[in-house]
Design a protein around this motif. Structure first.
Motif, PDB file in Angstrom:
ATOM      1  N   ARG A  95       7.087   4.736  20.976  1.00 27.35           N
ATOM      2  CA  ARG A  95       6.103   3.842  21.592  1.00 27.35           C
ATOM      3  C   ARG A  95       4.668   4.312  21.334  1.00 27.35           C
ATOM      4  O   ARG A  95       3.709   3.643  21.706  1.00 27.35           O
ATOM      5  CB  ARG A  95       6.343   3.749  23.097  1.00 27.35           C
ATOM      6  N   GLU A  96       4.515   5.492  20.735  1.00 26.85           N
ATOM      7  CA  GLU A  96       3.203   6.054  20.359  1.00 26.85           C
ATOM      8  C   GLU A  96       2.314   6.313  21.571  1.00 26.85           C
ATOM      9  O   GLU A  96       1.100   6.111  21.531  1.00 26.85           O
ATOM     10  CB  GLU A  96       2.490   5.129  19.364  1.00 26.85           C
ATOM     11  N   THR A  97       2.906   6.770  22.657  1.00 21.35           N
ATOM     12  CA  THR A  97       2.120   7.061  23.863  1.00 21.35           C
ATOM     13  C   THR A  97       2.292   8.500  24.341  1.00 21.35           C
ATOM     14  O   THR A  97       1.665   8.891  25.332  1.00 21.35           O
ATOM     15  CB  THR A  97       2.524   6.116  25.010  1.00 21.35           C
ATOM     16  N   THR A  98       3.112   9.302  23.650  1.00 24.26           N
ATOM     17  CA  THR A  98       3.439  10.641  24.158  1.00 24.26           C
ATOM     18  C   THR A  98       2.678  11.767  23.475  1.00 24.26           C
ATOM     19  O   THR A  98       2.777  12.915  23.888  1.00 24.26           O
ATOM     20  CB  THR A  98       4.944  10.917  23.990  1.00 24.26           C
ATOM     21  N   ARG A  99       1.966  11.472  22.388  1.00 24.75           N
ATOM     22  CA  ARG A  99       1.188  12.449  21.624  1.00 24.75           C
ATOM     23  C   ARG A  99       2.070  13.355  20.751  1.00 24.75           C
ATOM     24  O   ARG A  99       1.573  14.286  20.126  1.00 24.75           O
ATOM     25  CB  ARG A  99       0.300  13.323  22.531  1.00 24.75           C
ATOM     26  N   HIS A 100       3.376  13.097  20.718  1.00 19.05           N
ATOM     27  CA  HIS A 100       4.246  13.876  19.843  1.00 19.05           C
ATOM     28  C   HIS A 100       4.086  13.433  18.390  1.00 19.05           C
ATOM     29  O   HIS A 100       3.670  12.311  18.106  1.00 19.05           O
ATOM     30  CB  HIS A 100       5.724  13.682  20.218  1.00 19.05           C
ATOM     31  N   ALA A 101       4.466  14.318  17.504  1.00 12.70           N
ATOM     32  CA  ALA A 101       4.642  13.986  16.087  1.00 12.70           C
ATOM     33  C   ALA A 101       6.087  14.271  15.726  1.00 12.70           C
ATOM     34  O   ALA A 101       6.667  15.252  16.206  1.00 12.70           O
ATOM     35  CB  ALA A 101       3.714  14.831  15.209  1.00 12.70           C
ATOM     36  N   GLU A 102       6.680  13.407  14.914  1.00 17.37           N
ATOM     37  CA  GLU A 102       7.992  13.736  14.374  1.00 17.37           C
ATOM     38  C   GLU A 102       7.803  14.963  13.487  1.00 17.37           C
ATOM     39  O   GLU A 102       6.925  14.983  12.615  1.00 17.37           O
ATOM     40  CB  GLU A 102       8.576  12.577  13.571  1.00 17.37           C
ATOM     41  N   ALA A 103       8.594  15.990  13.707  1.00 21.45           N
ATOM     42  CA  ALA A 103       8.378  17.265  13.028  1.00 21.45           C
ATOM     43  C   ALA A 103       9.705  17.934  12.719  1.00 21.45           C
ATOM     44  O   ALA A 103      10.769  17.497  13.176  1.00 21.45           O
ATOM     45  CB  ALA A 103       7.517  18.179  13.891  1.00 21.45           C
ATOM     46  N   VAL A 104       9.637  18.994  11.930  1.00 19.18           N
ATOM     47  CA  VAL A 104      10.825  19.803  11.653  1.00 19.18           C
ATOM     48  C   VAL A 104      10.527  21.261  11.956  1.00 19.18           C
ATOM     49  O   VAL A 104       9.411  21.739  11.753  1.00 19.18           O
ATOM     50  CB  VAL A 104      11.304  19.662  10.184  1.00 19.18           C
ATOM     51  N   ARG A 105      11.545  21.930  12.464  1.00 21.12           N
ATOM     52  CA  ARG A 105      11.463  23.370  12.731  1.00 21.12           C
ATOM     53  C   ARG A 105      12.295  24.071  11.663  1.00 21.12           C
ATOM     54  O   ARG A 105      13.507  23.879  11.574  1.00 21.12           O
ATOM     55  CB  ARG A 105      12.000  23.702  14.122  1.00 21.12           C
ATOM     56  N   ILE A 106      11.620  24.862  10.852  1.00 22.67           N
ATOM     57  CA  ILE A 106      12.241  25.512   9.703  1.00 22.67           C
ATOM     58  C   ILE A 106      12.397  27.000   9.976  1.00 22.67           C
ATOM     59  O   ILE A 106      11.411  27.692  10.257  1.00 22.67           O
ATOM     60  CB  ILE A 106      11.377  25.318   8.439  1.00 22.67           C
ATOM     61  N   VAL A 107      13.606  27.490   9.912  1.00 23.67           N
ATOM     62  CA  VAL A 107      13.858  28.935   9.999  1.00 23.67           C
ATOM     63  C   VAL A 107      14.046  29.438   8.571  1.00 23.67           C
ATOM     64  O   VAL A 107      14.889  28.920   7.830  1.00 23.67           O
ATOM     65  CB  VAL A 107      15.106  29.245  10.836  1.00 23.67           C
ATOM     66  N   TYR A 108      13.240  30.419   8.179  1.00 29.01           N
ATOM     67  CA  TYR A 108      13.266  30.887   6.794  1.00 29.01           C
ATOM     68  C   TYR A 108      13.212  32.407   6.721  1.00 29.01           C
ATOM     69  O   TYR A 108      12.785  33.088   7.661  1.00 29.01           O
ATOM     70  CB  TYR A 108      12.105  30.286   6.002  1.00 29.01           C
ATOM     71  N   ASP A 109      13.647  32.902   5.580  1.00 26.35           N
ATOM     72  CA  ASP A 109      13.622  34.341   5.302  1.00 26.35           C
ATOM     73  C   ASP A 109      12.388  34.635   4.457  1.00 26.35           C
ATOM     74  O   ASP A 109      12.333  34.256   3.281  1.00 26.35           O
ATOM     75  CB  ASP A 109      14.891  34.747   4.548  1.00 26.35           C
ATOM     76  N   PRO A 110      11.363  35.283   5.015  1.00 27.93           N
ATOM     77  CA  PRO A 110      10.129  35.523   4.265  1.00 27.93           C
ATOM     78  C   PRO A 110      10.302  36.448   3.070  1.00 27.93           C
ATOM     79  O   PRO A 110       9.414  36.529   2.217  1.00 27.93           O
ATOM     80  CB  PRO A 110       9.196  36.133   5.320  1.00 27.93           C
ATOM     81  N   ALA A 111      11.441  37.134   2.990  1.00 25.36           N
ATOM     82  CA  ALA A 111      11.712  37.964   1.818  1.00 25.36           C
ATOM     83  C   ALA A 111      12.112  37.098   0.626  1.00 25.36           C
ATOM     84  O   ALA A 111      12.061  37.550  -0.526  1.00 25.36           O
ATOM     85  CB  ALA A 111      12.818  38.971   2.128  1.00 25.36           C
ATOM     86  N   LYS A 112      12.500  35.846   0.895  1.00 20.16           N
ATOM     87  CA  LYS A 112      12.954  34.952  -0.169  1.00 20.16           C
ATOM     88  C   LYS A 112      12.000  33.787  -0.423  1.00 20.16           C
ATOM     89  O   LYS A 112      11.907  33.283  -1.537  1.00 20.16           O
ATOM     90  CB  LYS A 112      14.346  34.418   0.164  1.00 20.16           C
ATOM     91  N   VAL A 113      11.312  33.348   0.607  1.00 15.54           N
ATOM     92  CA  VAL A 113      10.332  32.265   0.458  1.00 15.54           C
ATOM     93  C   VAL A 113       9.210  32.499   1.467  1.00 15.54           C
ATOM     94  O   VAL A 113       9.463  32.771   2.636  1.00 15.54           O
ATOM     95  CB  VAL A 113      10.986  30.884   0.667  1.00 15.54           C
ATOM     96  N   SER A 114       7.984  32.438   0.997  1.00 12.90           N
ATOM     97  CA  SER A 114       6.848  32.709   1.872  1.00 12.90           C
ATOM     98  C   SER A 114       6.424  31.454   2.630  1.00 12.90           C
ATOM     99  O   SER A 114       6.753  30.323   2.249  1.00 12.90           O
ATOM    100  CB  SER A 114       5.661  33.216   1.043  1.00 12.90           C
ATOM    101  N   TYR A 115       5.665  31.678   3.678  1.00 10.22           N
ATOM    102  CA  TYR A 115       5.110  30.555   4.433  1.00 10.22           C
ATOM    103  C   TYR A 115       4.200  29.726   3.531  1.00 10.22           C
ATOM    104  O   TYR A 115       4.218  28.495   3.574  1.00 10.22           O
ATOM    105  CB  TYR A 115       4.343  31.081   5.636  1.00 10.22           C
ATOM    106  N   GLY A 116       3.426  30.402   2.699  1.00 15.35           N
ATOM    107  CA  GLY A 116       2.545  29.696   1.778  1.00 15.35           C
ATOM    108  C   GLY A 116       3.317  28.810   0.821  1.00 15.35           C
ATOM    109  O   GLY A 116       2.883  27.695   0.499  1.00 15.35           O
ATOM    110  N   THR A 117       4.463  29.269   0.340  1.00 16.14           N
ATOM    111  CA  THR A 117       5.276  28.459  -0.565  1.00 16.14           C
ATOM    112  C   THR A 117       5.819  27.232   0.161  1.00 16.14           C
ATOM    113  O   THR A 117       5.867  26.132  -0.412  1.00 16.14           O
ATOM    114  CB  THR A 117       6.434  29.292  -1.138  1.00 16.14           C
ATOM    115  N   LEU A 118       6.223  27.399   1.412  1.00 17.03           N
ATOM    116  CA  LEU A 118       6.660  26.242   2.194  1.00 17.03           C
ATOM    117  C   LEU A 118       5.536  25.220   2.307  1.00 17.03           C
ATOM    118  O   LEU A 118       5.769  24.001   2.203  1.00 17.03           O
ATOM    119  CB  LEU A 118       7.118  26.681   3.583  1.00 17.03           C
TER     120      LEU A 118
END
Length: 225
Positions: A95-118
């Motif tokens: 309804r666009e009244t809650t201030r939420h954004a559709e989002a994703v929560r990503i769990v990652y291994d920084p030894a294999k992929v960096s935050y910058g690469t994401l």
């Protein structure tokens, strides 16, 4: 609701042609090539142990589906960020009244992929960061482009990367992505792993599978099947 409307008349001519052709280009604002997309800022100290990234860039079905294919990513959950838990339901957020954004929560291994690469994947192929409160064909603040840094280091990297992208003039329009704060709340069960559970869904086949194909082509070393 398990399907979304697809009003092609809302698309510009160039965007509609690109989507129908299955090129993976979401709009004329996006760069024509990925090989020259700016590299993300390097992280001074590589963190140990799993880390979390929260990103919003339009419909969470496609965002989840794409990041599930990134090497080093352990899990992706669709949900809502930027509002309160009490209002974090699909019916209310839509309804666009809650201030939420559709989002994703990503769990990652920084030894294999960096935050910058994401973030590089996020900006270059996951969505169009120049659109304000929309991602084709979805409109409204819940479809905004937003990053929810989980640490001070993530916020610094995101700020620096946006500045780098703007300086390189990668897009014809300014980057609209905002850095926000707020908790993440998982979406309803039927939204989780949506593309895998619904391989014949017309919406994701039209708007999200081309992005996954573009990611595989642009970043073959990062792609996992």
């Amino acid at each position: 609701m398990t399907t979304r409307p697809i009003p092609l008349l809302m698309l510009g001519a160039a965007s509609a042609v690109a989507l129908v052709a299955g090129s993976g280009a979401l709009s004329a604002s996006q760069p024509s090539t990925r090989t020259d997309f700016p590299a993300p800022p390097e992280q001074k100290a590589k963190p140990s142990g799993d880390r979390v990234a929260v990103l919003a860039g339009g419909c969470f079905w496609g965002m989840e589906g794409l990041f599930e294919h990134v090497k080093g990513v352990k899990s992706v959950i669709s949900g809502y960020a930027g509002g309160t838990k009490a209002n974090a339901t699909y019916a209310r957020v839509s309804r666009e009244t809650t201030r939420h954004a559709e989002a994703v929560r990503i769990v990652y291994d920084p030894a294999k992929v960096s935050y910058g690469t994401l973030l590089k994947i996020y900006f270059s192929v996951a969505h169009d960061p120049t659109q304000v409160n929309r991602q084709y064909p979805d409109t409204g603040p819940s479809y905004r482009s937003a990053i929810f840094p989980q640490t001070a280091a993530q916020r610094q990297i995101a700020q620096a990367y946006i500045a780098r992208i703007e300086k390189a003039k990668v897009f014809k329009k300014p980057v609209a992505t905002k850095l926000e704060s707020g908790q993440f709340y998982p979406a309803e069960t039927y939204h989780q792993d949506f593309m895998h559970k619904n391989p014949n869904n017309s919406y994701t086949n039209r708007y999200d599978k081309p992005k996954i194909s573009a990611f595989r082509k642009a970043y073959p070393d990062l792609y996992k099947s």
